[in-house]
Design a protein around this motif. Structure first.
Motif, short mmCIF file in Angstrom:
data_model
loop_
_atom_site.label_atom_id
_atom_site.label_comp_id
_atom_site.label_asym_id
_atom_site.label_seq_id
_atom_site.Cartn_x
_atom_site.Cartn_y
_atom_site.Cartn_z
N PRO A 153 0.82 -1.20 0.00
CA PRO A 153 0.00 0.00 0.00
C PRO A 153 0.86 1.25 0.00
N LEU A 154 0.37 2.30 -0.65
CA LEU A 154 1.10 3.55 -0.70
C LEU A 154 1.08 4.21 0.68
N GLN A 155 2.17 4.91 1.00
CA GLN A 155 2.23 5.62 2.27
C GLN A 155 1.28 6.80 2.23
N GLU A 156 0.34 6.84 3.16
CA GLU A 156 -0.64 7.92 3.21
C GLU A 156 -0.13 9.05 4.09
N ILE A 157 -0.05 10.23 3.51
CA ILE A 157 0.47 11.40 4.22
C ILE A 157 -0.50 12.57 4.04
N ARG A 158 -0.79 13.25 5.14
CA ARG A 158 -1.65 14.43 5.09
C ARG A 158 -0.82 15.66 5.43
N ILE A 159 -0.87 16.67 4.57
CA ILE A 159 -0.05 17.85 4.74
C ILE A 159 -0.92 19.11 4.73
N CYS A 160 -0.69 19.95 5.73
CA CYS A 160 -1.29 21.28 5.75
C CYS A 160 -0.22 22.30 5.36
N PHE A 161 -0.55 23.14 4.39
CA PHE A 161 0.31 24.26 4.03
C PHE A 161 -0.35 25.52 4.59
N VAL A 162 0.36 26.20 5.48
CA VAL A 162 -0.24 27.31 6.23
C VAL A 162 0.50 28.60 5.91
N GLY A 163 -0.24 29.64 5.56
CA GLY A 163 0.41 30.91 5.25
C GLY A 163 -0.53 31.89 4.59
N GLU A 164 0.04 32.69 3.68
CA GLU A 164 -0.70 33.80 3.09
C GLU A 164 -0.97 33.53 1.61
N SER A 165 -1.04 34.60 0.79
CA SER A 165 -1.48 34.45 -0.60
C SER A 165 -0.53 33.63 -1.45
N PHE A 166 0.77 33.64 -1.13
CA PHE A 166 1.71 32.85 -1.94
C PHE A 166 1.54 31.36 -1.67
N VAL A 167 1.09 30.99 -0.48
CA VAL A 167 0.70 29.61 -0.20
C VAL A 167 -0.60 29.29 -0.93
N ASN A 168 -1.51 30.23 -0.92
CA ASN A 168 -2.78 30.08 -1.62
C ASN A 168 -2.58 29.87 -3.12
N GLY A 169 -1.51 30.44 -3.67
CA GLY A 169 -1.26 30.36 -5.11
C GLY A 169 -1.95 31.45 -5.90
N THR A 170 -2.23 32.56 -5.25
CA THR A 170 -2.90 33.69 -5.89
C THR A 170 -2.14 34.11 -7.16
N GLY A 171 -2.88 34.26 -8.24
CA GLY A 171 -2.31 34.68 -9.51
C GLY A 171 -2.06 33.55 -10.48
N ASP A 172 -2.04 32.32 -10.00
CA ASP A 172 -1.78 31.17 -10.86
C ASP A 172 -3.05 30.76 -11.58
N PRO A 173 -3.11 30.87 -12.90
CA PRO A 173 -4.32 30.49 -13.63
C PRO A 173 -4.63 29.00 -13.52
N GLU A 174 -3.64 28.19 -13.14
CA GLU A 174 -3.88 26.76 -12.97
C GLU A 174 -4.34 26.41 -11.56
N CYS A 175 -4.38 27.41 -10.68
CA CYS A 175 -4.88 27.22 -9.31
C CYS A 175 -4.11 26.15 -8.54
N LEU A 176 -2.81 26.07 -8.79
CA LEU A 176 -1.96 25.11 -8.10
C LEU A 176 -0.96 25.79 -7.19
N GLY A 177 -0.41 26.93 -7.63
CA GLY A 177 0.66 27.56 -6.88
C GLY A 177 1.85 26.63 -6.73
N TRP A 178 2.75 26.94 -5.81
CA TRP A 178 3.89 26.03 -5.60
C TRP A 178 3.50 24.84 -4.75
N THR A 179 2.55 25.03 -3.84
CA THR A 179 2.17 23.96 -2.94
C THR A 179 1.46 22.83 -3.69
N GLY A 180 0.55 23.18 -4.57
CA GLY A 180 -0.14 22.16 -5.35
C GLY A 180 0.81 21.39 -6.25
N ARG A 181 1.78 22.10 -6.83
CA ARG A 181 2.71 21.44 -7.74
C ARG A 181 3.59 20.41 -7.02
N ILE A 182 4.09 20.76 -5.84
CA ILE A 182 4.95 19.79 -5.16
C ILE A 182 4.16 18.58 -4.67
#
Length: 209
Positions: free
Chosen positions: A6-35
């Motif tokens: 079975p795959l290792q199940e991991i839950r991650i919270c990314f906490v912060g401001e608009s750069f965590v939110n990914g504001t401005g990214d038309p793909e709505c991923l930001g850096w957090t979604g991509r990683i």
């Protein structure tokens, strides 16, 4: 025929401001979604919580982080937290920064001291925005954040010093809303995090067999 583990199940919270939110990214991923997309491709079962709030300061984050994170990260799961904030603290309003320098340091020390007792945590520095005066304040704050993380033995990634020299990041921010980049900038941010030793320690090798 061999059975796949079975795959290792991991839950991650990314906490912060608009750069965590990914504001401005038309793909709505930001850096957090991509990683997280790429961690999934390596074979990890990622549940990804984006807790980025636009215009939020470290004072406001200090008041909400535990309630929101603990609600999502049950003790029976492998829960982890990535913090990234500070830009909004350095914004000038009514002739002064929204959060004074000393209070920002107190806030991050309080947040991280509590968080490290409960979860594995990583901290990513605030990025530049392309305004020379504010970028200097962000750089100064990031340096203090480095010292706090060293004191608490928490991994800290300085993305500021890399992105301040990035034409992609700065040009996209300038041509978008003056602060936030678009796809190219967030992709570059994500690549910096993915090449960070501390992140690689969380997701070392592919689990796909």
């Amino acid at each position: 025929m061999s059975l796949k583990s079975p795959l290792q199940e991991i839950r991650i919270c990314f906490v912060g401001e608009s750069f965590v939110n990914g504001t401005g990214d038309p793909e709505c991923l930001g850096w957090t979604g991509r990683i997280c997309v790429n961690a999934n491709k390596k074979g990890y079962d990622i549940t990804y919580y984006n807790l980025g709030v636009r215009r939020e300061t470290s004072t406001e984050l200090r008041n909400r982080w535990f309630r929101e994170v603990s609600y999502r990260l049950s003790q029976k799961y492998d829960g982890r937290v990535v913090f990234s904030f500070g830009v909004n603290d350095t914004t000038i309003e009514n002739g002064k920064t929204r959060v004074n320098f000393e209070e920002s340091i107190t806030n991050i020390h309080s947040i991280l001291s509590e968080a490290k007792k409960l979860y594995p945590i990583l901290v990513v520095s605030p990025p530049p925005i392309g305004n020379e005066e504010q970028d200097q304040r962000i750089a100064d704050l990031s340096q203090e954040f480095t010292l706090v993380c060293q004191e608490l033995n928490i991994p800290y990634l300085d993305v500021f010093s890399k992105l301040i020299n990035s034409n992609i990041w700065l040009e996209e921010a300038k041509n978008n809303d003056g602060t936030h980049p678009r796809t190219g900038g967030y992709t570059e941010f994500a690549q910096i995090v993915e090449n960070w030793d501390a992140w690689l320690n969380w997701f070392p090798t592919s689990q796909i067999s």
